[in-house]
Structure formats: structure tokens, C-alpha cells
Enzyme design. Sequence first.
Site, PDB file in Angstrom:
ATOM      1  N   ASN A  37       0.812  -1.219   0.000  1.00 52.27           N
ATOM      2  CA  ASN A  37       0.000   0.000   0.000  1.00 52.27           C
ATOM      3  C   ASN A  37       0.849   1.276   0.000  1.00 52.27           C
ATOM      4  OD1 ASN A  37      -2.434   1.313   0.039  1.00 52.27           O
ATOM      5  ND2 ASN A  37      -2.963   0.781   2.149  1.00 52.27           N
ATOM      6  N   HIS A 122     -15.043  -5.152  10.113  1.00 52.89           N
ATOM      7  CA  HIS A 122     -14.818  -3.814  10.665  1.00 52.89           C
ATOM      8  C   HIS A 122     -16.132  -3.069  10.860  1.00 52.89           C
ATOM      9  CE1 HIS A 122     -10.469  -3.106   9.031  1.00 52.89           C
ATOM     10  NE2 HIS A 122     -10.623  -4.325   9.520  1.00 52.89           N
ATOM     11  N   ARG A 147     -14.542  -5.829  14.790  1.00 54.86           N
ATOM     12  CA  ARG A 147     -13.594  -4.813  15.247  1.00 54.86           C
ATOM     13  C   ARG A 147     -14.329  -3.476  15.312  1.00 54.86           C
ATOM     14  NH1 ARG A 147      -8.436  -2.333  11.903  1.00 54.86           N
ATOM     15  NH2 ARG A 147      -9.907  -0.673  11.423  1.00 54.86           N
ATOM     16  N   TYR A 159      -7.908   7.580  11.895  1.00 54.60           N
ATOM     17  CA  TYR A 159      -7.550   6.469  11.006  1.00 54.60           C
ATOM     18  C   TYR A 159      -8.382   5.250  11.410  1.00 54.60           C
ATOM     19  CZ  TYR A 159      -4.708   3.276   8.284  1.00 54.60           C
ATOM     20  OH  TYR A 159      -4.293   2.345   7.363  1.00 54.60           O
ATOM     21  N   ASP A 210      -8.228  -1.818  17.167  1.00 59.79           N
ATOM     22  CA  ASP A 210      -6.910  -1.569  16.572  1.00 59.79           C
ATOM     23  C   ASP A 210      -6.450  -0.167  16.976  1.00 59.79           C
ATOM     24  OD1 ASP A 210      -4.686  -1.342  14.965  1.00 59.79           O
ATOM     25  OD2 ASP A 210      -5.673  -2.092  13.146  1.00 59.79           O
ATOM     26  N   HIS A 212      -3.535   1.042  15.932  1.00 59.79           N
ATOM     27  CA  HIS A 212      -2.729   1.522  14.799  1.00 59.79           C
ATOM     28  C   HIS A 212      -1.395   2.135  15.221  1.00 59.79           C
ATOM     29  CE1 HIS A 212      -6.787   1.410  12.796  1.00 59.79           C
ATOM     30  NE2 HIS A 212      -6.050   0.683  11.998  1.00 59.79           N
ATOM     31  N   GLU A 236      -5.098  -4.578  19.166  1.00 61.00           N
ATOM     32  CA  GLU A 236      -4.100  -4.723  18.096  1.00 61.00           C
ATOM     33  C   GLU A 236      -3.199  -3.495  17.988  1.00 61.00           C
ATOM     34  OE1 GLU A 236      -5.908  -5.052  14.240  1.00 61.00           O
ATOM     35  OE2 GLU A 236      -4.014  -4.663  13.245  1.00 61.00           O
ATOM     36  N   GLU A 262       0.953  -6.841  11.483  1.00 58.08           N
ATOM     37  CA  GLU A 262       0.529  -6.752  10.080  1.00 58.08           C
ATOM     38  C   GLU A 262       1.625  -6.153   9.199  1.00 58.08           C
ATOM     39  OE1 GLU A 262      -3.027  -4.348  10.493  1.00 58.08           O
ATOM     40  OE2 GLU A 262      -1.935  -2.545   9.944  1.00 58.08           O
ATOM     41  N   ARG A 283      -0.176 -11.022  13.495  1.00 57.01           N
ATOM     42  CA  ARG A 283      -0.977 -10.523  12.369  1.00 57.01           C
ATOM     43  C   ARG A 283      -0.325 -10.700  11.002  1.00 57.01           C
ATOM     44  NH1 ARG A 283      -5.181  -8.970  11.488  1.00 57.01           N
ATOM     45  NH2 ARG A 283      -5.039  -6.742  11.080  1.00 57.01           N
ATOM     46  N   HIS A 312      -3.703 -10.521   8.770  1.00 56.69           N
ATOM     47  CA  HIS A 312      -4.150  -9.241   8.222  1.00 56.69           C
ATOM     48  C   HIS A 312      -5.049  -9.511   7.016  1.00 56.69           C
ATOM     49  CE1 HIS A 312      -2.558  -5.147   6.481  1.00 56.69           C
ATOM     50  NE2 HIS A 312      -3.713  -4.983   7.085  1.00 56.69           N
ATOM     51  N   ASP A 316      -6.362  -3.518   1.180  1.00 50.83           N
ATOM     52  CA  ASP A 316      -5.169  -3.333   0.340  1.00 50.83           C
ATOM     53  C   ASP A 316      -4.443  -4.667   0.102  1.00 50.83           C
ATOM     54  OD1 ASP A 316      -4.877  -2.458   3.211  1.00 50.83           O
ATOM     55  OD2 ASP A 316      -2.764  -2.727   2.753  1.00 50.83           O
ATOM     56  N   GLU A 339      -8.964 -11.606   9.629  1.00 50.20           N
ATOM     57  CA  GLU A 339      -9.618 -10.326   9.323  1.00 50.20           C
ATOM     58  C   GLU A 339     -10.331 -10.426   7.976  1.00 50.20           C
ATOM     59  OE1 GLU A 339      -6.884  -7.061   8.951  1.00 50.20           O
ATOM     60  OE2 GLU A 339      -8.463  -5.569   9.130  1.00 50.20           O
ATOM     61  N   TRP A 402       3.254   9.683  18.094  1.00 48.43           N
ATOM     62  CA  TRP A 402       1.926  10.291  18.296  1.00 48.43           C
ATOM     63  C   TRP A 402       1.604  10.467  19.764  1.00 48.43           C
ATOM     64  CZ3 TRP A 402       2.366   6.227  14.582  1.00 48.43           C
ATOM     65  CH2 TRP A 402       2.655   6.748  13.315  1.00 48.43           C
TER      66      TRP A 402
HETATM   67  C1  CS2 Z   1      -5.496  -1.977   9.530  1.00 48.74           C
HETATM   68  C2  CS2 Z   1      -5.269  -1.691   8.063  1.00 48.74           C
HETATM   69  O1  CS2 Z   1      -6.657  -3.890   8.851  1.00 48.74           O
HETATM   70  C3  CS2 Z   1      -6.021  -3.378   9.745  1.00 48.74           C
HETATM   71  O2  CS2 Z   1      -5.830  -3.895  10.821  1.00 48.74           O
HETATM   72  O3  CS2 Z   1      -4.457  -1.687  10.367  1.00 48.74           O
HETATM   73  O4  CS2 Z   1      -6.203  -0.737   7.697  1.00 48.74           O
HETATM   74  C4  CS2 Z   1      -3.877  -1.186   7.690  1.00 48.74           C
HETATM   75  O5  CS2 Z   1      -3.614   0.027   8.330  1.00 48.74           O
HETATM   76  C5  CS2 Z   1      -3.739  -1.073   6.207  1.00 48.74           C
HETATM   77  O6  CS2 Z   1      -3.914  -2.346   5.672  1.00 48.74           O
HETATM   78  C6  CS2 Z   1      -2.400  -0.480   5.806  1.00 48.74           C
HETATM   79  O7  CS2 Z   1      -2.168  -0.631   4.463  1.00 48.74           O
HETATM   80 MG    MG Z   2      -4.272  -3.138  11.931  1.00 51.87          MG
END
Ligand code: CS2
Ligand code: MG
Length: 402
Positions: A37, A122, A147, A159, A210, A212, A236, A262, A283, A312, A316, A339, A402
Site C-alpha cells: 500500500n 470492521h 472490530r 484512522y 486496533d 494503529h 491490536e 501486520e 498478524r 491481516h 489493500d 480479518e 503520536w
Molecule cells: C489496519 C489496516 O486492517 C487493519 O488492521 O491496520 O487498515 C492497515 O492500516 C492497512 O492495511 C495499511 O495498508
Molecule cells: Mg491493523
Amino acid sequence: MKIKGAKVLICSPGRNFVTLKVYTDEGSYGLGDATLNGRELAVANYLTDHVIPCLIGRDPFQTEDIWQYLYRGAYWRRGPVTMSAISAVDVALWDIKGKALNTPVYNLLGGKSRQGVLAYCHANGADINETVDAVGKHIEEGYLAVRAQSGIPGLKNTYGVAKKKGSYEPAERGLPSEHAWSSEKYLLHVPKLFESLRVKYGDDVHLLHDAHHRLTPIQAARLGKELESYHLFWLEDAVPAELQEGFRIVRQHTTTPIAVGEIFNTVWDANILISEQLIDYLRMTTVHGGGITNLKKVAAFADMYHVQSGCHGATDLSPVTMAAALHLDIAIPNFGIQEHMPHTKETDDVFPHEYFFEKGYLQPGEKPGLGVDYNEKLAAKFPYQRAYLPVNRKLDGTLWNW
Ligand code: CS2
Ligand code: MG
């Protein structure tokens, strides 16, 4: 049987995908996903310029030797670009092997260890109420695991949460956008979301979340602790995982199950996490984790330490990766969860596939090989378009953790 040629196919049916098609001298072919991605063309060129010429004339059944040749033989090991390219070759060769032996790939990995692959989807919303409603919709669709992500009061974008109503796609076309982040606001908000979800839906549905990679270890520990009474399936990517030892702090403080990986590429990204039992779910999946050959080994190593898989499966990762993951998921003993972020209709049309979702579980299908194809004619109507993941900054502009 010999590899006669290979080509890289790039398309963008709603989002970008890079696919490797490997041909044999017996007229068969196999598909591998090479999508990274936001860095798609780097992998495409790596394959075209440096890998494909080395494949011609090799025996496609030699998945182990070809994997070692591309990994050890290159001198330059690891990294997402290299490993996505190796993965694409490896998965395409397993597809060829399954077709040649007239059996689904899972039969080459030990056969079925379970009847179906538990999947999580999701749910997201601009606020707690919207997210609670979204979780309800997915429960109605038959999901046993969901999730949940929600917008955070005081932050414009979050995000993992769709900007407009409808399905969420991580990448945005054009140059990267920038989001503002506050761990303080986030940490105050998330426990409230899970409290509302448990009050509304009770204890049976599996709930996941998640973070992130946005927190420090001690912040992640606090979040895990505060979420304990809502018994999440997992928390996660609470912490960026380059420093594996950082997870010791999280583990010492909380019983909330921890998932990560992931963005991992090899077992060396997770050796401490696994061997010290600092995580519960890994992941990694085939496309960025070195293909089926590597993932099978990493899963066996994880199994010794009570770590389960949680591949994962975001949008993408192409349907080729979803299929490869499902063949692995159904076969390995320490499968945990998969997932499932369904692709758009355009993507499904470009990649017709056998796998399907039913009553909370995914099934890989019974077609020889992976059970995925690629419609080149249709794909040509969706040319590549530059797209990136957003960049996150703290409220004062800082780009650190962050
Ligand atoms: C995320 C994804 O699926 C997940 O758990 O973290 O959206 C991830 O950020 C993307 O696949 C990144 O390309
Ligand atoms: Mg993730």
C-alpha cells in the site's frame, strides 16, 4: 514442469493492486499478490527488473529452494519491498502446484484442521452511537467477531474510521493527507465505546480494537487495563513494534490479549515477542510476510509459545492474499482469527474467487490451487492511480510516536 515466464499486472479497481502471474511450459499459471500500500511500483519494478529474469527455467514445484534463492541469494535480506516480491512468487508457485496436483492448496499444507475460518469484520462510526449501530449491522450479517473503531471527540479525522458513510478504505488517492492525533483524547474515549458495546450486545460477540501503533508502552498498558472488563478478543498494534522488548511493559500490566504484526516481514520481527510470550496473536500474512512457505514456518514457531494466527485482511491485500490466508488458516493448528474486510464489487469482478463468507466463517472453496483468477481485460479499464496512507501528527505537529 518449468517456469516459462511471468508478468506483473497493475490495476486500480477502486484501489491499487499489483499481481504477479507466473506461467509454466505446460500452459498453467499461478497468481501472487505483490501489493504494498502506497509503495506499489517499487515492488512491481523489483519483480520485473530483478526477480522474474531469475525464475525462467526453474521447476515451479521447488517452492522451498526458490524461496531461499530469492531471500538468501540476494544478499539484501528482509524489508517490505523485498518480502512482498518474494511472497508474490511463492504464492503463485503454490497456486501452480495445487492446480498441477488437482487439489486445493490447503491439502498441501496438512489438510483441513477445522470446518471454517472464524472471521472478524470492521465496524466504524463518527461517534460512539454510530459505531454501536455499525456493530449491530455486522452482527445481523452473521459475524461472530467485530472490530470497533470510532471517531474521537476533538479530532477531525481518525484512522480506521470512514470519512463519509459507507465502507472504509485506508489509502487516499493523490499525495498523503495529514491527520492530527491526540493519545490523551483517544485514551479517554475508547473505554466508553466498549462499555456501550457490552451494554448493548452482551458478552457473547467477540470485540476487537486496533490502536494503529499510536501509543507508548505505558499508555498501551493503561488502555489494556481499562478494557479488561469488556474482555476484548484482542487489542491490536497498541505500540509500534520495532522495539520488541517494549511489549514487556504492556504484558506486565494487562490481561487484555495482544495482537501485532501486520507490517512484519520475517520471523525476526517477532522472535522476542513470540518466544517471551509477549503477544497472543500474530498478524503477519502471506503478502508481506514471505508467502505461504514462510508463514507456515512462523506459525509453527508461534505454536510452541501459545501464539495464534490472526492474518491481516484489509482491502489493500488483494483477493489472492485472502485466498492464500484462508488455505493456511484452515490448515494450521494454531489458527486464531482472520480479518475480513470485503472488497468492492469492482475488485471482486477483477479477481473472481471461490472463497466465501457464511454464518461467521470464511471458506477457501474446493477449487484446485488457490481458487482465484484475474480478469486482465477488465483490469485494463482501471489503470494505476497514485495513492497513499495518511500521515499522523500530534496536535503540535510532532511526528514522534503520536
Ligand atoms: C489496519 C489496516 O486492517 C487493519 O488492521 O491496520 O487498515 C492497515 O492500516 C492497512 O492495511 C495499511 O495498508
Ligand atoms: Mg491493523
